[in-house]
Design a protein around this motif. Structure first.
Motif, PDB file in Angstrom:
ATOM      1  N   THR A   1      -2.911   5.722 -11.690  1.00 41.10           N
ATOM      2  CA  THR A   1      -3.580   7.028 -11.660  1.00 41.10           C
ATOM      3  C   THR A   1      -5.001   6.920 -11.139  1.00 41.10           C
ATOM      4  O   THR A   1      -5.475   7.772 -10.373  1.00 41.10           O
ATOM      5  N   ASN A   2      -5.682   5.869 -11.515  1.00 41.17           N
ATOM      6  CA  ASN A   2      -7.093   5.690 -11.132  1.00 41.17           C
ATOM      7  C   ASN A   2      -7.262   4.929  -9.810  1.00 41.17           C
ATOM      8  O   ASN A   2      -8.367   4.518  -9.462  1.00 41.17           O
ATOM      9  N   ASN A   3      -6.135   4.751  -9.083  1.00 37.69           N
ATOM     10  CA  ASN A   3      -6.167   4.082  -7.783  1.00 37.69           C
ATOM     11  C   ASN A   3      -6.775   2.684  -7.854  1.00 37.69           C
ATOM     12  O   ASN A   3      -7.567   2.285  -6.995  1.00 37.69           O
ATOM     13  N   LYS A   4      -6.419   1.932  -8.897  1.00 36.35           N
ATOM     14  CA  LYS A   4      -6.866   0.551  -9.012  1.00 36.35           C
ATOM     15  C   LYS A   4      -5.837  -0.434  -8.468  1.00 36.35           C
ATOM     16  O   LYS A   4      -6.039  -1.646  -8.494  1.00 36.35           O
ATOM     17  N   VAL A   5      -4.729   0.091  -8.007  1.00 34.59           N
ATOM     18  CA  VAL A   5      -3.687  -0.706  -7.356  1.00 34.59           C
ATOM     19  C   VAL A   5      -3.267   0.035  -6.095  1.00 34.59           C
ATOM     20  O   VAL A   5      -3.652   1.193  -5.871  1.00 34.59           O
ATOM     21  N   PHE A   6      -2.443  -0.630  -5.267  1.00 37.60           N
ATOM     22  CA  PHE A   6      -2.006   0.014  -4.021  1.00 37.60           C
ATOM     23  C   PHE A   6      -0.880   0.999  -4.340  1.00 37.60           C
ATOM     24  O   PHE A   6       0.242   0.611  -4.636  1.00 37.60           O
ATOM     25  N   SER A   7      -1.191   2.259  -4.263  1.00 34.77           N
ATOM     26  CA  SER A   7      -0.237   3.315  -4.606  1.00 34.77           C
ATOM     27  C   SER A   7       0.216   4.064  -3.354  1.00 34.77           C
ATOM     28  O   SER A   7      -0.304   3.846  -2.252  1.00 34.77           O
ATOM     29  N   ARG A   8       1.157   4.958  -3.546  1.00 36.66           N
ATOM     30  CA  ARG A   8       1.634   5.769  -2.420  1.00 36.66           C
ATOM     31  C   ARG A   8       0.527   6.695  -1.915  1.00 36.66           C
ATOM     32  O   ARG A   8       0.490   7.033  -0.725  1.00 36.66           O
ATOM     33  N   VAL A   9      -0.367   7.069  -2.806  1.00 36.74           N
ATOM     34  CA  VAL A   9      -1.516   7.885  -2.380  1.00 36.74           C
ATOM     35  C   VAL A   9      -2.357   7.116  -1.365  1.00 36.74           C
ATOM     36  O   VAL A   9      -2.792   7.671  -0.340  1.00 36.74           O
ATOM     37  N   GLN A  10      -2.579   5.820  -1.646  1.00 38.75           N
ATOM     38  CA  GLN A  10      -3.333   4.987  -0.706  1.00 38.75           C
ATOM     39  C   GLN A  10      -2.616   4.889   0.640  1.00 38.75           C
ATOM     40  O   GLN A  10      -3.243   4.971   1.701  1.00 38.75           O
ATOM     41  N   ALA A  11      -1.308   4.747   0.588  1.00 39.29           N
ATOM     42  CA  ALA A  11      -0.528   4.654   1.828  1.00 39.29           C
ATOM     43  C   ALA A  11      -0.631   5.940   2.633  1.00 39.29           C
ATOM     44  O   ALA A  11      -0.760   5.917   3.872  1.00 39.29           O
ATOM     45  N   ASP A  12      -0.596   7.087   1.943  1.00 43.49           N
ATOM     46  CA  ASP A  12      -0.708   8.380   2.632  1.00 43.49           C
ATOM     47  C   ASP A  12      -2.083   8.548   3.270  1.00 43.49           C
ATOM     48  O   ASP A  12      -2.212   9.071   4.388  1.00 43.49           O
ATOM     49  N   LEU A  13      -3.121   8.109   2.556  1.00 42.58           N
ATOM     50  CA  LEU A  13      -4.483   8.214   3.101  1.00 42.58           C
ATOM     51  C   LEU A  13      -4.647   7.343   4.348  1.00 42.58           C
ATOM     52  O   LEU A  13      -5.320   7.741   5.311  1.00 42.58           O
ATOM     53  N   ILE A  14      -4.053   6.172   4.314  1.00 47.86           N
ATOM     54  CA  ILE A  14      -4.106   5.283   5.478  1.00 47.86           C
ATOM     55  C   ILE A  14      -3.404   5.928   6.669  1.00 47.86           C
ATOM     56  O   ILE A  14      -3.893   5.875   7.808  1.00 47.86           O
TER      57      ILE A  14
END
Length: 408
Positions: free
Chosen positions: A216-229
């Motif tokens: 939730t706090n984006n401290k790991v590689f999440s799908r949200v990070q992948a979408d932002l990339i």
């Protein structure tokens, strides 16, 4: 001539009435083997030899071979002060070597250079390196790495990407054709499928060492990070990734996954880990060379193409040229290709997705897919020939129930 042929009169001729005949003059009289040739040869005597598939044998004197009108005669004068034993240059001896036999019979060995695919630009080391350099200099990550003072890190980073570029190029084609309507670009659905397949998303859950709070706090590689990339790599006004943008997105994933949330200290190490442990192992892709080397590039296949080349050229001309400018060589677009398939009533078991995969896998690797002169979205005739081979392969596999992504 004086070094290769013994002194004396040498005669040779061809009888074109029935089959080839070679002749060699003899000084001694041998009535059984004598045959008068030509109109003005006087008492010239020759021995008649028949070439039967590479094996030479004497022709019976009574066997008729038609009237021979022309004979070539050459007089070789004796050498002065040179004995035969002193001459080191000799005629080649008779050999049973298969290549030599084929050459003597006028049958060339099959090679890529004399095939219908001779004009196809293969993925040579030099060609792939040129394509990589063209893409690399356009990436944001590449430009940032080039600004570093650490020459070893710059070289290591670039080398790791270059080594994996053939795989990344094939992965890009696979996901673009299989999951994106535009085929030649990777859309958001294709990107999501890709990041899922290569197992880089830290979903979180009991027993995996990752808490839901970290996700939730984006401290790991999440799908949200992948979408932002994905959004960052697409650039302003675009909703898909082209090839160099896909390469840039890979670099950003490596940075986020293995440096920001991992243990790597350098980008070269991060890119190496991502390419080796995730993409190479898990991503969908096709190695075009497997199909070409195992089924397409051989003597039997080439002979079939040669027999039907005229008909194939007519089909290509009928379904090409709509997207070409006046004066340009005709090329076949994806739309024209699918129209051709529909007109040919291709087996319905072959899905449109597989047809698109066959199309993109038959294309040469373009050096620059962003050039205004680039034809990377259209088939040349030699590429069309490969697509025909892949469609034929479809029929065989579909009839056996073995048709899938990796069959194209």
């Amino acid at each position: 001539i004086h070094r290769m042929v013994p002194p004396g009169r040498i005669g040779w001729f061809f009888n074109l009435i029935k089959r080839n005949v070679n002749a060699k003059a003899y000084e001694e009289e041998d009535e059984e083997l004598c045959l008068v040739v030509g109109k003005n040869t006087g008492k010239e005597k020759v021995e008649t030899l028949i070439d039967d598939g590479g094996e030479m044998f004497r022709a019976p004197p009574e066997e008729p071979y038609g009237k021979i009108e022309v004979v070539n005669v050459m007089d070789v004068e004796p050498r002065s002060n040179v004995s035969y034993e002193e001459i080191r240059l000799r005629p080649r001896s008779k050999t049973n070597d298969t290549v030599a036999k084929r050459r003597n019979r006028g049958i060339a060995e099959w090679t890529m250079k004399n095939s219908v695919f001779a004009a196809y630009q293969l993925d040579t080391k030099q060609h792939l390196e040129q394509a990589f350099q063209s893409d690399y200099k356009k990436t944001k990550t590449g430009r940032n790495i080039d600004k570093l003072n650490d020459e070893d890190e710059k070289m290591a980073f670039k080398d790791n990407l270059l080594i994996t570029f053939p795989i990344l190029k094939d992965v890009f084609r696979q996901y673009g054709a299989a999951y994106t309507s535009e085929v030649w670009n990777v859309g958001v659905n294709a990107w999501n499928q890709f990041v899922t397949d290569i197992k880089i998303i830290d979903e979180g859950g009991e027993g995996d060492g990752i808490s839901s709070e970290d996700v939730t706090n984006n401290k790991v590689f999440s799908r949200v990070q992948a979408d932002l990339i994905f959004v960052s790599a697409c650039g302003t006004g675009s909703k898909t990734l082209n090839r160099y943008q896909f390469l840039d997105a890979i670099c950003q994933v490596a940075n986020c996954k293995y440096i920001k949330y991992g243990d790597c200290k350098a980008m070269s190490e991060a890119v190496g880990n991502l390419c080796r442990d995730n993409i190479t192992k898990f991503a969908e892709r096709d190695t075009e060379t497997d199909f070409r080397e195992k089924k397409l590039y051989n003597k039997v296949s080439d002979r079939i193409y040669v027999q039907h080349k005229t008909e194939l050229m007519s089909v290509f001309k009928k379904f090409s040229g709509k997207e070409d400018k006046p004066g340009e060589a005709k090329t076949m677009s994806l739309t024209e290709y699918l129209d051709m398939v529909e007109a040919a009533s291709i087996d319905t078991d072959i899905t449109e997705r597989n047809l698109k995969l066959a199309f993109v896998r038959s294309k040469e690797t373009s050096l620059d897919e962003n050039s205004s002169k680039s034809k990377h979205k259209q088939l040349k005739f030699v590429e069309f020939l490969e697509t025909v081979g892949r469609l034929a392969n479809f029929y065989e596999l579909a009839s056996k129930g073995n048709l899938d992504f990796h069959s194209c």
